[in-house]
Design an enzyme around this catalytic site. Structure first.
Site, PDB file in Angstrom:
ATOM      1  N   LYS A  28       0.826  -1.209   0.000  1.00  0.00           N
ATOM      2  CA  LYS A  28       0.000   0.000   0.000  1.00  0.00           C
ATOM      3  C   LYS A  28       0.863   1.264   0.000  1.00  0.00           C
ATOM      4  O   LYS A  28       0.596   2.200  -0.752  1.00  0.00           O
ATOM      5  CB  LYS A  28      -0.945  -0.022   1.213  1.00  0.00           C
ATOM      6  CG  LYS A  28      -1.882   1.168   1.287  1.00  0.00           C
ATOM      7  CD  LYS A  28      -3.192   0.799   1.958  1.00  0.00           C
ATOM      8  CE  LYS A  28      -3.090   0.651   3.459  1.00  0.00           C
ATOM      9  NZ  LYS A  28      -3.022   1.955   4.155  1.00  0.00           N
ATOM     10  N   GLY A 100      -5.242   7.745   5.531  1.00  0.00           N
ATOM     11  CA  GLY A 100      -4.340   8.713   6.154  1.00  0.00           C
ATOM     12  C   GLY A 100      -3.118   8.967   5.305  1.00  0.00           C
ATOM     13  O   GLY A 100      -2.660  10.109   5.176  1.00  0.00           O
ATOM     14  N   GLN A 175       4.581   9.127   7.591  1.00  0.00           N
ATOM     15  CA  GLN A 175       3.680  10.044   6.883  1.00  0.00           C
ATOM     16  C   GLN A 175       4.122  11.491   7.080  1.00  0.00           C
ATOM     17  O   GLN A 175       4.112  12.284   6.144  1.00  0.00           O
ATOM     18  CB  GLN A 175       2.240   9.861   7.374  1.00  0.00           C
ATOM     19  CG  GLN A 175       1.647   8.514   6.959  1.00  0.00           C
ATOM     20  CD  GLN A 175       0.231   8.315   7.463  1.00  0.00           C
ATOM     21  OE1 GLN A 175      -0.340   9.185   8.112  1.00  0.00           O
ATOM     22  NE2 GLN A 175      -0.338   7.149   7.161  1.00  0.00           N
ATOM     23  N   ASP A 326       1.677  -1.414  11.839  1.00  0.00           N
ATOM     24  CA  ASP A 326       0.327  -1.802  11.417  1.00  0.00           C
ATOM     25  C   ASP A 326       0.003  -3.253  11.773  1.00  0.00           C
ATOM     26  O   ASP A 326      -1.124  -3.710  11.548  1.00  0.00           O
ATOM     27  CB  ASP A 326       0.173  -1.599   9.901  1.00  0.00           C
ATOM     28  CG  ASP A 326       0.152  -0.118   9.535  1.00  0.00           C
ATOM     29  OD1 ASP A 326      -0.205   0.702  10.402  1.00  0.00           O
ATOM     30  OD2 ASP A 326       0.488   0.217   8.391  1.00  0.00           O
ATOM     31  N   LYS A 353      -4.486   5.689  14.590  1.00  0.00           N
ATOM     32  CA  LYS A 353      -4.601   5.018  13.290  1.00  0.00           C
ATOM     33  C   LYS A 353      -6.054   5.127  12.795  1.00  0.00           C
ATOM     34  O   LYS A 353      -6.807   5.954  13.275  1.00  0.00           O
ATOM     35  CB  LYS A 353      -4.143   3.566  13.416  1.00  0.00           C
ATOM     36  CG  LYS A 353      -2.676   3.422  13.752  1.00  0.00           C
ATOM     37  CD  LYS A 353      -1.815   3.971  12.636  1.00  0.00           C
ATOM     38  CE  LYS A 353      -0.343   3.935  12.966  1.00  0.00           C
ATOM     39  NZ  LYS A 353       0.466   4.616  11.976  1.00  0.00           N
TER      40      LYS A 353
HETATM   41  C1  S3P Z   1       2.504   4.731   6.242  1.00  0.00           C
HETATM   42  C2  S3P Z   1       3.012   5.102   7.461  1.00  0.00           C
HETATM   43  C3  S3P Z   1       2.466   4.618   8.752  1.00  0.00           C
HETATM   44  C4  S3P Z   1       1.550   3.416   8.564  1.00  0.00           C
HETATM   45  C5  S3P Z   1       0.599   3.618   7.414  1.00  0.00           C
HETATM   46  C6  S3P Z   1       1.372   3.799   6.128  1.00  0.00           C
HETATM   47  C7  S3P Z   1       3.125   5.267   5.028  1.00  0.00           C
HETATM   48  O1  S3P Z   1       1.727   5.657   9.350  1.00  0.00           O
HETATM   49  O2  S3P Z   1       0.825   3.156   9.739  1.00  0.00           O
HETATM   50  O3  S3P Z   1      -0.265   2.504   7.269  1.00  0.00           O
HETATM   51  O4  S3P Z   1       2.871   4.731   3.919  1.00  0.00           O
HETATM   52  O5  S3P Z   1       3.918   6.224   5.125  1.00  0.00           O
HETATM   53  P1  S3P Z   1       2.413   6.736  10.340  1.00  0.00           P
HETATM   54  O6  S3P Z   1       3.341   7.556   9.581  1.00  0.00           O
HETATM   55  O7  S3P Z   1       1.245   7.541  10.888  1.00  0.00           O
HETATM   56  O8  S3P Z   1       3.085   5.905  11.401  1.00  0.00           O
END
Ligand code: S3P
Length: 448
Positions: A28, A100, A175, A326, A353
């Site tokens: 993803k 998110g 993120q 995750d 989350k």
């Molecule tokens: C992700 C970062 C993670 C993860 C999310 C995907 C990404 O989130 O939990 O499913 O692709 O950068 P956080 O940055 O909030 O930890």
């Protein structure tokens, strides 16, 4: 916004010897970034193996709304990007649904442009904190209008000339790191992100692959300094997205828990920032063979053979959280069948989350007969080897709170517990793993 209509409960029942070889849909994180960077880069990007879940499709729609040309020909997604710095103002709000990652990264990508962009999402995304991304964007000169507590809907308007910043990421979040770097793409000069605790590094690796001038320095304490030169050229790439280790976790844990199982999962991304669950399960005594390790498109990839295993409880160190963030819900399910207790620390990020995952997991475990203790940032699970008495005899349903991983984790639980496990809504599984039901039932899982 998506997920209209009625909730669709689903039930998993005790199953026997899961068997077979499966290929998991694309990662993803890499899929989101493939659409974003392909949509931004000059020329053509070709993507195979893309995850076609709702979250990623929403990112594709957002990029199309900002000028990228996206089409699917056979199994290949072909993107003609706008060129770095040349995104168009979206005419309507960008709807990220449940995602998110799509929302926060795109806020960085387009927020610094000198036009307005508006971000909306579903009830889950609307309840999640956006200040972690909006604050660094404010420092770069972006004007922000947001609902109370920096929630969606959010409207951003960048300045004439964004200000390059040095930003120390205050929480372990890929993120946030990525949003600042993506804002740096359309900012003159050097944008610097300091990352005290390493998180998934797909943004750094992929931006380098697209031709960005990005360097990473790691000091003796493991603190990473990432420097990106803004307003450089990005050029379209060919990307083959490897299988998602976070989705792999569900058939993998199911095979460990259901007696007699022997399942092979092929083409799994093994980037070290993503393999914390495999390490932890191996410490618990899981029989996971990592086969055919290879490099594909700059990432480590392998096939995993997983057999039923008698697990033992362990203490999971807090510093492992970023590499299995995750996967805690499904680890908690594995721990429910282990001998002794499993202690998980450093879980503060689970609270923000798609749901408050720490609370959702604890309530779901309790409903299904597992003794557990929920701390502010920790979880202790007392396992019941063999799953005797676990599950729900009456019609109790696990509340999933629009969270795909809560739904899949508890469906995995029901495959090995004495009584069935029911989740209140399985619709959200389509956000990250639309093939989940078919893939699991194909292995012999009783879910419906
Ligand atoms: C992700 C970062 C993670 C993860 C999310 C995907 C990404 O989130 O939990 O499913 O692709 O950068 P956080 O940055 O909030 O930890």
């Amino acid at each position: 916004m998506s997920h209209s209509g009625n909730p669709a409960p689903a039930t998993a029942r005790k199953s026997e010897n899961l068997k077979g070889t499966v290929r998991i849909p694309g990662d993803k994180s890499i899929s989101h970034r493939s659409f974003m960077f392909g949509g931004l880069a000059a020329g053509e990007t070709r993507i195979t193996g893309l995850l076609e879940g709702e979250d990623v499709i929403n990112t594709g729609k957002a990029m199309a709304a900002m000028g990228a040309k996206i089409e699917k020909v056979g199994e290949t997604w072909i993107i003609n990007g706008t060129g770095n710095g040349a995104l168009l103002a979206p005419e309507a709000p960008l709807d990220f649904g449940n995602a998110g990652t799509g929302c926060r990264l795109t806020m960085g990508l387009v927020g610094v442009y000198d036009f307005a962009s508006t971000f909306v999402g579903d009830a889950s995304l609307t309840s999640r904190p956006m200040g972690r991304v909006l604050n660094p964007l404010r420092e770069m000169g972006v004007q922000v209008q947001s609902a109370d507590g920096d929630r969606l809907p959010v409207t951003l308007h960048g300045p004439k000339t964004p200000n390059p910043i040095t930003y120390r990421v205050p929480m372990a979040s890929a993120q946030v790191k990525s949003a600042v770097l993506l804002a740096g793409l359309n900012t003159p000069g050097i944008t610097t992100v300091i990352e005290p605790i390493m998180t998934r590094d797909h943004t750094e690796k992929m931006l380098q692959g697209f031709g960005a001038n990005l360097t990473v320095e790691t000091d003796a304490q493991g603190v990473r300094t990432i420097r990106l030169e803004g307003r450089g050229k990005l050029t379209g790439q060919v990307i083959d997205v490897p299988g998602d280790p976070s989705s792999t976790a569900f058939p993998l844990v199911a095979a460990l828990l259901v007696p007699g199982s022997d399942v092979t999962i092929v083409n799994v991304l093994m980037n070290p920032t993503r393999t914390g669950l495999i390490l932890t399960l191996q410490e618990m005594g899981a029989r996971i063979e990592v086969l055919n390790v290879r490099n594909a498109g700059g990432e480590d990839v392998a096939d995993l053979r997983v057999q039923f295993s008698e697990l033992k409880g362990v203490s999971v160190p807090a510093d492992r959280a970023p590499s299995m963030i995750d996967e805690y819900p499904v680890l908690a399910v594995a721990a429910s069948f282990a001998e002794g207790k499993t202690v998980m620390d450093g879980l503060e990020e689970l609270r923000v989350k798609e749901s408050d995952r720490l609370a959702a997991v604890a309530r779901g475990l309790e409903l299904n007969g597992v003794q557990c203790e929920e701390g502010e940032t920790s979880l202790v699970v007392h396992g019941v080897p063999g799953g005797k008495g676990l599950g729900n005899r009456s019609d109790g349903q696990v509340k999933t709170h629009l969270d795909h991983r809560i739904a899949m984790s508890f469906l995995v639980m029901g495959l090995a517990s004495e009584h069935p496990v029911t989740v209140d809504d399985a619709r959200m599984i389509a956000t990250s793993f639309p093939e989940f039901m078919d893939l699991m039932t194909g292995l012999g899982a009783r879910i419906g």
